[in-house]
Enzyme design. Structure first.
Site, PDB file in Angstrom:
ATOM      1  N   ASP A  34       0.829  -1.205   0.000  1.00 42.48           N
ATOM      2  CA  ASP A  34       0.000   0.000   0.000  1.00 42.48           C
ATOM      3  C   ASP A  34       0.866   1.258   0.000  1.00 42.48           C
ATOM      4  OD1 ASP A  34      -2.120  -1.662   0.064  1.00 42.48           O
ATOM      5  OD2 ASP A  34      -2.719  -1.216   2.130  1.00 42.48           O
ATOM      6  N   PHE A  35       1.941   1.185   0.746  1.00 36.64           N
ATOM      7  CA  PHE A  35       2.842   2.322   0.860  1.00 36.64           C
ATOM      8  C   PHE A  35       3.386   2.708  -0.519  1.00 36.64           C
ATOM      9  CE2 PHE A  35       6.982   4.242   2.109  1.00 36.64           C
ATOM     10  CZ  PHE A  35       6.496   5.250   2.920  1.00 36.64           C
ATOM     11  N   ASP A  36       3.816   1.709  -1.274  1.00 40.46           N
ATOM     12  CA  ASP A  36       4.344   1.980  -2.605  1.00 40.46           C
ATOM     13  C   ASP A  36       3.246   2.455  -3.556  1.00 40.46           C
ATOM     14  OD1 ASP A  36       6.911   1.326  -1.883  1.00 40.46           O
ATOM     15  OD2 ASP A  36       6.587  -0.803  -2.251  1.00 40.46           O
ATOM     16  N   TYR A  37       2.066   1.866  -3.403  1.00 40.36           N
ATOM     17  CA  TYR A  37       0.928   2.293  -4.222  1.00 40.36           C
ATOM     18  C   TYR A  37       0.616   3.767  -3.935  1.00 40.36           C
ATOM     19  CZ  TYR A  37      -3.881   2.890  -5.779  1.00 40.36           C
ATOM     20  OH  TYR A  37      -5.016   3.368  -6.364  1.00 40.36           O
ATOM     21  N   GLU A 117     -10.538   8.379  14.942  1.00 42.61           N
ATOM     22  CA  GLU A 117     -10.920   6.959  14.984  1.00 42.61           C
ATOM     23  C   GLU A 117      -9.821   6.120  14.356  1.00 42.61           C
ATOM     24  OE1 GLU A 117     -15.669   7.807  14.068  1.00 42.61           O
ATOM     25  OE2 GLU A 117     -14.334   7.122  12.490  1.00 42.61           O
ATOM     26  N   LYS A 119      -8.290   3.820  11.691  1.00 48.23           N
ATOM     27  CA  LYS A 119      -8.615   3.541  10.297  1.00 48.23           C
ATOM     28  C   LYS A 119      -8.435   2.047  10.095  1.00 48.23           C
ATOM     29  CE  LYS A 119      -7.565   4.939   5.581  1.00 48.23           C
ATOM     30  NZ  LYS A 119      -7.382   3.581   5.084  1.00 48.23           N
ATOM     31  N   ASP A 121      -8.205  -1.419   8.385  1.00 53.00           N
ATOM     32  CA  ASP A 121      -7.762  -1.867   7.069  1.00 53.00           C
ATOM     33  C   ASP A 121      -8.546  -3.112   6.674  1.00 53.00           C
ATOM     34  OD1 ASP A 121      -6.359  -1.910   4.752  1.00 53.00           O
ATOM     35  OD2 ASP A 121      -4.552  -2.803   5.598  1.00 53.00           O
ATOM     36  N   ARG A 140     -18.588  -1.223  -1.562  1.00 52.43           N
ATOM     37  CA  ARG A 140     -18.492   0.172  -1.972  1.00 52.43           C
ATOM     38  C   ARG A 140     -18.646   0.325  -3.484  1.00 52.43           C
ATOM     39  NH1 ARG A 140     -13.121   3.454  -0.525  1.00 52.43           N
ATOM     40  NH2 ARG A 140     -12.416   2.464  -2.441  1.00 52.43           N
ATOM     41  N   GLU A 183     -16.302  -1.819   8.060  1.00 46.53           N
ATOM     42  CA  GLU A 183     -15.269  -2.617   7.405  1.00 46.53           C
ATOM     43  C   GLU A 183     -15.403  -4.073   7.823  1.00 46.53           C
ATOM     44  OE1 GLU A 183     -12.259  -1.076   5.646  1.00 46.53           O
ATOM     45  OE2 GLU A 183     -13.762   0.519   5.580  1.00 46.53           O
ATOM     46  N   TYR A 235     -18.738   2.178  11.704  1.00 41.35           N
ATOM     47  CA  TYR A 235     -18.341   3.508  12.164  1.00 41.35           C
ATOM     48  C   TYR A 235     -18.983   4.657  11.403  1.00 41.35           C
ATOM     49  CZ  TYR A 235     -15.524   2.743   8.061  1.00 41.35           C
ATOM     50  OH  TYR A 235     -15.139   2.427   6.797  1.00 41.35           O
ATOM     51  N   LYS A 303     -12.125  13.375  11.842  1.00 45.78           N
ATOM     52  CA  LYS A 303     -13.360  13.912  11.256  1.00 45.78           C
ATOM     53  C   LYS A 303     -13.821  15.128  12.041  1.00 45.78           C
ATOM     54  CE  LYS A 303     -14.852   9.295   9.876  1.00 45.78           C
ATOM     55  NZ  LYS A 303     -15.595   8.102  10.276  1.00 45.78           N
ATOM     56  N   LYS A 339      -2.091   8.202   7.763  1.00 46.86           N
ATOM     57  CA  LYS A 339      -1.667   6.801   7.699  1.00 46.86           C
ATOM     58  C   LYS A 339      -0.339   6.594   8.408  1.00 46.86           C
ATOM     59  CE  LYS A 339      -3.797   5.018   3.518  1.00 46.86           C
ATOM     60  NZ  LYS A 339      -3.510   3.970   2.522  1.00 46.86           N
ATOM     61  N   CYS A 433      13.486 -32.310  -4.804  1.00 49.31           N
ATOM     62  CA  CYS A 433      13.310 -32.088  -3.368  1.00 49.31           C
ATOM     63  C   CYS A 433      14.668 -31.985  -2.681  1.00 49.31           C
ATOM     64  CB  CYS A 433      12.500 -33.238  -2.781  1.00 49.31           C
ATOM     65  SG  CYS A 433      12.403 -33.171  -0.981  1.00 49.31           S
ATOM     66  N   CYS A 436      14.928 -35.365  -0.296  1.00 48.20           N
ATOM     67  CA  CYS A 436      15.007 -36.745  -0.803  1.00 48.20           C
ATOM     68  C   CYS A 436      15.413 -36.819  -2.265  1.00 48.20           C
ATOM     69  CB  CYS A 436      13.679 -37.469  -0.581  1.00 48.20           C
ATOM     70  SG  CYS A 436      12.368 -36.883  -1.662  1.00 48.20           S
ATOM     71  N   CYS A 451       7.120 -31.990  -3.383  1.00 48.54           N
ATOM     72  CA  CYS A 451       7.822 -33.263  -3.451  1.00 48.54           C
ATOM     73  C   CYS A 451       6.728 -34.326  -3.440  1.00 48.54           C
ATOM     74  CB  CYS A 451       8.729 -33.431  -2.232  1.00 48.54           C
ATOM     75  SG  CYS A 451       9.316 -35.125  -2.052  1.00 48.54           S
ATOM     76  N   CYS A 456       9.058 -39.362   1.563  1.00 48.75           N
ATOM     77  CA  CYS A 456      10.089 -38.331   1.776  1.00 48.75           C
ATOM     78  C   CYS A 456      10.286 -38.149   3.282  1.00 48.75           C
ATOM     79  CB  CYS A 456       9.652 -37.015   1.146  1.00 48.75           C
ATOM     80  SG  CYS A 456      10.778 -35.647   1.514  1.00 48.75           S
TER      81      CYS A 456
HETATM   82  N1  LIG Z   1      -1.302  -2.286  -2.972  1.00 47.00           N
HETATM   83  C1  LIG Z   1      -2.035  -1.966  -4.024  1.00 47.00           C
HETATM   84  O1  LIG Z   1      -1.779  -2.375  -5.160  1.00 47.00           O
HETATM   85  C2  LIG Z   1      -3.221  -1.088  -3.830  1.00 47.00           C
HETATM   86  C3  LIG Z   1      -4.070  -0.807  -4.909  1.00 47.00           C
HETATM   87  C4  LIG Z   1      -5.184  -0.004  -4.670  1.00 47.00           C
HETATM   88  C5  LIG Z   1      -5.410   0.510  -3.408  1.00 47.00           C
HETATM   89  N2  LIG Z   1      -4.556   0.212  -2.385  1.00 47.00           N
HETATM   90  C6  LIG Z   1      -4.743   0.758  -1.014  1.00 47.00           C
HETATM   91  O2  LIG Z   1      -6.034   1.182  -0.834  1.00 47.00           O
HETATM   92  C7  LIG Z   1      -6.037   2.575  -0.577  1.00 47.00           C
HETATM   93  C8  LIG Z   1      -7.169   3.217  -1.299  1.00 47.00           C
HETATM   94  O3  LIG Z   1      -8.295   2.571  -0.890  1.00 47.00           O
HETATM   95  P1  LIG Z   1      -9.555   3.337  -0.410  1.00 47.00           P
HETATM   96  O4  LIG Z   1     -10.095   4.174  -1.496  1.00 47.00           O
HETATM   97  O5  LIG Z   1     -10.425   2.333   0.225  1.00 47.00           O
HETATM   98  O6  LIG Z   1      -8.996   4.379   0.611  1.00 47.00           O
HETATM   99  P2  LIG Z   1      -8.364   4.197   1.996  1.00 47.00           P
HETATM  100  O7  LIG Z   1      -8.378   2.797   2.423  1.00 47.00           O
HETATM  101  O8  LIG Z   1      -7.062   4.885   1.990  1.00 47.00           O
HETATM  102  O9  LIG Z   1      -9.350   5.080   2.895  1.00 47.00           O
HETATM  103  C9  LIG Z   1     -10.732   5.202   2.732  1.00 47.00           C
HETATM  104  C10 LIG Z   1     -11.470   4.102   3.350  1.00 47.00           C
HETATM  105  O10 LIG Z   1     -11.096   3.904   4.688  1.00 47.00           O
HETATM  106  C11 LIG Z   1     -12.106   3.126   5.283  1.00 47.00           C
HETATM  107  N3  LIG Z   1     -12.148   3.412   6.711  1.00 47.00           N
HETATM  108  C12 LIG Z   1     -11.590   2.638   7.669  1.00 47.00           C
HETATM  109  N4  LIG Z   1     -11.801   3.129   8.878  1.00 47.00           N
HETATM  110  C13 LIG Z   1     -12.538   4.266   8.728  1.00 47.00           C
HETATM  111  C14 LIG Z   1     -13.088   5.202   9.644  1.00 47.00           C
HETATM  112  N5  LIG Z   1     -12.898   5.100  10.958  1.00 47.00           N
HETATM  113  N6  LIG Z   1     -13.776   6.230   9.118  1.00 47.00           N
HETATM  114  C15 LIG Z   1     -13.961   6.352   7.773  1.00 47.00           C
HETATM  115  N7  LIG Z   1     -13.470   5.489   6.876  1.00 47.00           N
HETATM  116  C16 LIG Z   1     -12.757   4.446   7.347  1.00 47.00           C
HETATM  117  C17 LIG Z   1     -13.357   3.396   4.512  1.00 47.00           C
HETATM  118  O11 LIG Z   1     -13.741   2.194   3.890  1.00 47.00           O
HETATM  119  C18 LIG Z   1     -12.939   4.365   3.446  1.00 47.00           C
HETATM  120  O12 LIG Z   1     -13.570   4.095   2.229  1.00 47.00           O
HETATM  121  C19 LIG Z   1      -4.723   3.103  -1.028  1.00 47.00           C
HETATM  122  O13 LIG Z   1      -4.339   4.228  -0.299  1.00 47.00           O
HETATM  123  C20 LIG Z   1      -3.843   1.916  -0.807  1.00 47.00           C
HETATM  124  O14 LIG Z   1      -3.397   1.938   0.534  1.00 47.00           O
HETATM  125  C21 LIG Z   1      -3.490  -0.563  -2.579  1.00 47.00           C
HETATM  126 ZN   LIG Z   2      11.197 -35.100  -0.676  1.00 43.99          ZN
END
Ligand SMILES: NC(=O)c1ccc[n+]([C@@H]2O[C@H](COP(=O)([O-])OP(=O)(O)OC[C@H]3O[C@@H](n4cnc5c(N)ncnc54)[C@H](O)[C@@H]3O)[C@@H](O)[C@H]2O)c1
Ligand SMILES: [Zn+2]
Length: 697
Positions: A34-37, A117, A119, A121, A140, A183, A235, A303, A339, A433, A436, A451, A456
């Site tokens: 995610d960080f790289d994205y 709050e 966040k 994942d 969504r 979530e 939430y 928020k 983040k 293997c 073996c 294997c 084995c």
């Molecule tokens: N690794 C990859 O290839 C790849 C590709 C696409 C997206 N991503 C990841 O997904 C993210 C984008 O996804 P996104 O649009 O869902 O955005 P996001 O995950 O950065 O943030 C928005 C989402 O957070 C959620 N959320 C969790 N807790 C919450 C809270 N307390 N209040 C409100 N919302 C809350 C909600 O679902 C909201 O839609 C990117 O920043 C990246 O980190 C990764």
């Molecule tokens: Zn083996």
């Protein structure tokens, strides 16, 4: 950078990001972290801002002006009453303060109330409750319209079908209709359990709990969904009738309190604070706490608390050129996600070793220069499989970044190619293997090399270790080291041999080991009558963990009955998908496996069936008809419980009906039951009857 260069880069970034979006949202198998994205996306947003003319001539919609779309084949599409949005996010405290500065400008005061709050994942969903009853669950999607996943969401433990009504009228009534956002997530231990099954069956493991939860939510096999314990946390507020203020909800804090009063699963902790400095310290507190939460968190969501103020600033819904798009809400201007950067460290790959698992799966592991990561020293990181190594081009001698999310096993996320020594050779995955020497095989469509040699030594050892482990037969004193020693000494060849061991054979293994040997033999003898499910689990049937082993023990009650069962018998067990059932039958159809069972029995293994099983319960064998609305259970849930307890659900009342399970507004069926003298029970009575037969493991 010239505008022309910018345009080339913008086009490249857009296509790269779209590719990652599709992998992440539709397939739940991202290739980058995610960080790289987020870095790619930030680069694109910055370029688009800097070079609006390049954007205009690049054509098409940019991923920066869209919400990642999760919609897939096989689901009905449902429009949200109120759009679901994403959040603007940052890894930088300065940008968080910029967010606050914008709010200060809008309201002319520093003293603004915020909520902070966790966040979560997970996978975003919107639940609709109508007159307090859960009627729909939708993903969504593209923000406007998502996939209908109601059937799958109803399998979630801990999500009430009904909202708890307020105790007194002053607290406000239940809304006629409300969209509640949250979530869906998986706990770490559940993530690990499922991933292990994935690897055993040769399917690609999931990189993290979020991806596995996303992949599971989009499964069409409801039994499979049920067998994975998804959970939910709520939430957010979407549409609400009547207006939230009429229900006493005028802020995010009030809404959070309402969610609790309605009995919904909520975040462990949130903060209601005044001013940006208090926000920042709440985020610090959250960061210190969050690793103890049951769900993964990747940040904090700040928020503006008052709904009235939220309405004033509204939503971001414009594209990169600042043109308003047709009423498309992208993200609220009144919220900001901060983040936490992942726990990452740089180190070097000293070697790549191959582990051979119980089922023969070859798992490559990077042996690392020890490095401190998220409070622990990391020496090894999984490389998952051959494809993963090839994709990342990990080589011995490479400098790499390792990342650790929560308690999950560290993983190599990136090779620092610029630091690669010139002598580094690409890694060649072994074709035989390492233990073996048997040539390894890969089944069609699988990512795992195995294997195939059943004899084995490594597989044999791991099978026996699994059999004697705590999770299975739980034989005291027979840990991995002892199993290894017994094998090396030629005292055992398989699990059955354990039961034939004699004190005299063990004596030479330890100096003055009389007491030890005597105790071990006694311990082994005592496990001859271990619980049946422990023995079944110990057999190591692919796809069968402890929970499935318990189901099999309850259903068949003896090894013989299980050996003789048909595919049909197994499929009918609640929670068993076709895949699991086939795996069970395939295992028992292998002659060597049947021979092992015979040997175990010959050696005196006589497992104990579950004490009180469903078939001895009050519901077993009974025909039950459902009518009306039950106070807490949905019809589907009640029917499931009846079937799980060995009863049968019928749709019409007859003389053969044993019970009519009646709720509110029961109609003609109730009259008919009364006229036929059929016993009428309510939900409470029903749950009592169920409990009668449910004391066995
Ligand atoms: N690794 C990859 O290839 C790849 C590709 C696409 C997206 N991503 C990841 O997904 C993210 C984008 O996804 P996104 O649009 O869902 O955005 P996001 O995950 O950065 O943030 C928005 C989402 O957070 C959620 N959320 C969790 N807790 C919450 C809270 N307390 N209040 C409100 N919302 C809350 C909600 O679902 C909201 O839609 C990117 O920043 C990246 O980190 C990764
Ligand atoms: Zn083996």
């Amino acid at each position: 950078m010239s505008p022309a260069e910018a345009q080339v880069r913008i086009i490249a970034l857009r296509s790269e990001i779209s590719h990652h979006d599709s992998l992440y949202y539709r397939r739940a198998q991202p290739e980058i972290s995610d960080f790289d994205y987020d870095r790619l996306k930030r680069e694109l947003a910055d370029l688009e801002k800097q070079f609006p003319e390049a954007v205009a001539s690049s054509g098409g919609a940019s991923p920066t002006a869209q919400i990642g779309d999760d919609r897939t084949e096989g689901f009905a599409r449902v429009k949200h009453r109120q759009a679901m949005t994403t959040l603007d996010n940052t890894y930088d405290e300065g940008e968080l303060r910029d967010f606050h500065a914008r709010m200060v400008k809008a309201f002319g005061t520093e003293e603004l109330a915020y909520t902070v709050e966790p966040k979560i994942d997970g996978v975003a969903v919107s639940l609709t409750y109508e007159k307090g009853k859960l009627t729909r669950a939708v993903t969504r999607g593209d923000g406007e319209e998502g996939d209908d996943v109601t059937v799958n969401v109803r399998t979630l433990r801990g999500l009430p079908e009904k909202l708890t009504p307020p105790a007194d009228l002053l607290a406000g009534a239940l809304p006629d209709l409300i969209e509640i956002r949250g979530e869906i997530y998986l706990r770490d231990e559940e993530f690990r359990r499922i991933n292990q099954l994935q690897e055993e069956t040769g399917e690609a493991p999931y990189a993290n709990p979020r991806n596995l939860a996303a992949g599971t939510l989009k499964q069409l096999d409801r039994n499979l969904v049920k067998s994975r314990r998804l959970e939910i946390v709520l939430y957010g507020l979407g549409a609400c009738e009547p207006e939230p203020t009429a229900l006493g909800i005028d802020s995010q804090t009030a809404f959070q309190e309402k969610l609790r009063a309605w009995g919904l699963p909520v975040v462990e902790k949130f903060w209601s604070v005044l001013g940006i400095d208090a926000v920042v310290s709440a985020i610090r507190e959250l960061d210190a706490l969050r690793r103890k939460f049951v769900y993964a968190t990747d940040g904090a969501v700040v928020k503006l608390d008052a709904f009235a103020k939220q309405r004033v600033v509204g939503f971001r819904g414009t594209d990169a050129q600042g043109r308003a798009q047709e009423a498309r809400k992208l993200s609220p201007r009144w919220a900001c996600a901060y983040k936490f950067a992942p726990d990452r460290a740089e180190t070097r790959v000293k070697a790549i070793t191959i582990q051979v698992g119980r089922t023969g799966a070859l798992t490559p592991v990077a042996e690392l220069e020890p490095v401190l990561l998220a409070g622990t020293t990391v020496k090894r990181a999984t490389l998952h499989n051959a494809d993963e190594i090839a994709r990342k081009d990990v080589r011995v001698g490479d400098s790499v970044l390792v990342e650790k999310a929560g308690e999950i096993i560290p993983a190599v996320v990136q090779v620092l190619v610029e630091k690669r020594p010139p002598t580094c050779e690409p890694y060649v995955f072994p074709t035989s293997c390492p233990v073996c020497g048997t040539p390894v095989v890969r089944a069609e469509g699988e990512v795992v090399w195995r294997c195939p040699n059943q004899e084995c030594p490594e597989k044999v050892k791991r099978r026996i270790e699994h059999f004697t482990s705590k999770a299975c037969l739980d034989i005291d004193g027979l840990g991995e080291e002892m199993v290894d020693l017994l094998l090396k000494q030629g005292l055992i060849k398989n699990a059955a041999d354990i039961f034939d061991l004699k004190v005299e054979q063990l004596l030479p293994l330890k100096k003055s080991g009389e007491i030890w040997a005597g105790n071990l033999i006694k311990g082994i003898a005592a496990r001859r009558t271990a619980d049946l499910w422990r023995v079944i689990h110990g057999l190591g049937i692919p796809q069968v963990g402890a929970a499935s082993a318990k189901d099999l023990a309850r259903r068949f009650r003896s090894l013989d009955a299980l050996v003789e069962s048909s595919l049909d018998d197994v499929i009918k067990i609640d929670g068993f998908g076709e895949k699991t059932a086939e795996s069970v039958r395939a295992w028992f159809n292998v002659p060597a496996n049947r021979a092992l069972i015979a040997e175990l029995q010959h050696a005196g293994l006589n497992p104990t069936p579950p004490v009180a099983t469903a078939s001895a319960g009050a519901i077993a064998g009974k025909t039950i008809v459902l009518t009306g609305t039950l106070p807490t259970l949905s019809r589907e849930q009640a029917a499931e419980k009846i079937e799980a307890a060995g009863g049968k659900v019928s749709t019409s009342v007859s003389k053969k009906t044993h019970y009519l399970l009646a709720g509110e507004e029961a109609g003609s069926k109730l009259e008919k039951a009364k006229s036929l003298g059929v016993a009428v029970i309510d939900e409470a009575e029903f749950l009592r009857l169920l409990a009668v037969g449910d004391s066995g493991e």
